[in-house]
Design a protein around this motif. Structure first.
Motif, PDB file in Angstrom:
ATOM      1  N   ASN A 178      -7.786  -8.358 -13.061  1.00 25.60           N
ATOM      2  CA  ASN A 178      -6.902  -7.744 -12.065  1.00 25.60           C
ATOM      3  C   ASN A 178      -7.686  -7.696 -10.649  1.00 25.60           C
ATOM      4  O   ASN A 178      -9.075  -7.389 -10.595  1.00 25.60           O
ATOM      5  N   GLN A 237      -5.163  -4.750  -3.126  1.00 21.98           N
ATOM      6  CA  GLN A 237      -3.947  -5.474  -2.187  1.00 21.98           C
ATOM      7  C   GLN A 237      -4.526  -6.183  -1.128  1.00 21.98           C
ATOM      8  O   GLN A 237      -4.449  -5.912  -0.140  1.00 21.98           O
ATOM      9  N   ARG A 239      -2.813 -10.529 -10.422  1.00 19.62           N
ATOM     10  CA  ARG A 239      -3.272 -10.425 -11.665  1.00 19.62           C
ATOM     11  C   ARG A 239      -3.409 -12.250 -11.648  1.00 19.62           C
ATOM     12  O   ARG A 239      -2.943 -12.940 -10.970  1.00 19.62           O
ATOM     13  N   VAL A 283       1.769  -7.924  -9.742  1.00 25.55           N
ATOM     14  CA  VAL A 283       2.594  -7.076 -10.806  1.00 25.55           C
ATOM     15  C   VAL A 283       2.355  -5.728 -10.299  1.00 25.55           C
ATOM     16  O   VAL A 283       1.173  -5.052 -10.584  1.00 25.55           O
ATOM     17  N   ARG A 284       3.283  -5.147  -9.988  1.00 24.06           N
ATOM     18  CA  ARG A 284       3.195  -3.441  -9.373  1.00 24.06           C
ATOM     19  C   ARG A 284       1.902  -3.548  -8.596  1.00 24.06           C
ATOM     20  O   ARG A 284       1.054  -2.571  -8.765  1.00 24.06           O
ATOM     21  N   ASP A 285       2.091  -4.078  -7.425  1.00 24.55           N
ATOM     22  CA  ASP A 285       0.905  -3.968  -6.343  1.00 24.55           C
ATOM     23  C   ASP A 285      -0.501  -4.252  -6.769  1.00 24.55           C
ATOM     24  O   ASP A 285      -1.440  -4.234  -5.996  1.00 24.55           O
ATOM     25  N   THR A 286      -0.498  -4.980  -7.857  1.00 24.95           N
ATOM     26  CA  THR A 286      -1.816  -5.712  -8.248  1.00 24.95           C
ATOM     27  C   THR A 286      -1.802  -7.139  -8.527  1.00 24.95           C
ATOM     28  O   THR A 286      -0.954  -7.643  -9.016  1.00 24.95           O
TER      29      THR A 286
END
Length: 305
Positions: A156, A160, A204, A199-202
């Motif tokens: 991860n 951002q 990957r 995925v959800r502001d992360t």
């Protein structure tokens, strides 16, 4: 130091910065009255910042080693401080030269900067205002030997980042004989520049260990090294760039972006000026995941041949 800054500049901008003499096919915009083409990147991890500057001439010719009619500076908009860069001439093996302007100073995450190149007659080439990207953290997620995704090694990117123009993974691989004698080292670097997703502001990055094993095995076969393949460790290099690094095609393809005008944020001139750095992490996936991907079980001691 200057050497480190130039290395970061060259690696991050890849072919775009053209610091290593690989720019023979780049047209310096013959026929225009604009004064300069510039290529540069400021790096919050370096203590020295560098920019390449060259004149736009009416004819193709080797670069003149004499001083350029150019005053180069980087303005920090947050503080108002201006850093004046000095010229450094680099001679290439083919006899050509490069003018690299540099200065020793630190740039700060989230601060905003502008490059300015002024000619003695007042003609000014300048970049758009650029903001240095914030720090990111690389989080290595352990593979789950009981899950279907055990052959996927996830990392991860927390923080951002505005752009990830390049993502490289280096497997420090070596071969052994069937009786566990070490034969040859062969680090293999694979590109994952198109293998990121949000995925959800992360962000990957999913390393496919099985696909990577096949690529590494192919690389060993091409070099006729043979043997069983082990992994010492894995190094992930994530190139973090400011928003200007976002490719208009969605993919950071140096062959496309080196074309004039395809990626530029320079006023009254040509080229590109950005901000970015490389964040790295070193790790080793679980032994069981590596073995199931095709690598040899390297947990036991290996003898040196």
């Amino acid at each position: 130091m200057l050497e480190r800054s130039l290395r970061m500049l060259s690696v991050l901008v890849m072919a775009l910065l053209l610091l290593t003499g690989c720019d023979d096919d780049v047209n310096p915009f013959i026929g225009t009255e604009l004064p300069y083409t510039v290529w540069g990147n400021i790096n919050p991890q370096a203590d020295t910042q560098a920019v390449r500057v060259f004149l736009i001439d009416d004819i193709l010719q080797l670069v003149d080693p004499n001083p350029l009619d150019a005053e180069v500076s980087i303005l920090e908009l947050d503080s108002g401080e201006r850093h004046v860069l000095r010229d450094s001439v680099i001679k290439l093996p083919n006899g050509d030269y490069r003018h690299i302007f540099w200065s020793v100073f630190d740039v700060q995450h989230l601060n905003t900067y502008r490059l300015e190149v002024e000619r003695s007659d007042g003609q000014l080439t300048r970049s758009n205002d650029i903001q240095v990207p914030a720090p990111v953290e690389l989080e290595v997620i352990p593979t789950d030997p009981n899950a279907v995704s055990e052959l996927i090694q996830r990392i991860n990117v927390i923080g951002q980042p505005p752009a990830l123009p390049r993502v490289d993974v280096t497997y420090n691989a070596f071969t052994v004989t069937s009786d566990r004698i070490r034969l040859a080292d062969n680090p293999v670097t694979l590109s994952y520049s198109t293998g990121t997703r949000v995925v959800r502001d992360t962000v990957r990055i999913d390393l496919d260990l099985r696909d990577d094993f096949r690529a590494i095995r192919s690389d060993f076969d091409e070099n006729e090294l043979g043997g069983l393949i082990c992994i010492d460790d894995v190094v992930l290099d994530v190139h973090v760039g400011n928003a200007a690094w976002q490719s208009p095609t969605g993919v950071f393809d140096a062959n496309f972006l080196v074309e004039p005008g395809s990626l530029s944020n320079i006023e009254n001139g040509f080229g590109f000026f950005g901000a970015g750095y490389i964040e790295s992490v070193q790790f080793l996936p679980r032994d069981l995941s590596l073995v199931r991907a095709g690598f040899f079980d390297c947990a036991a001691p290996i003898e040196t041949g």
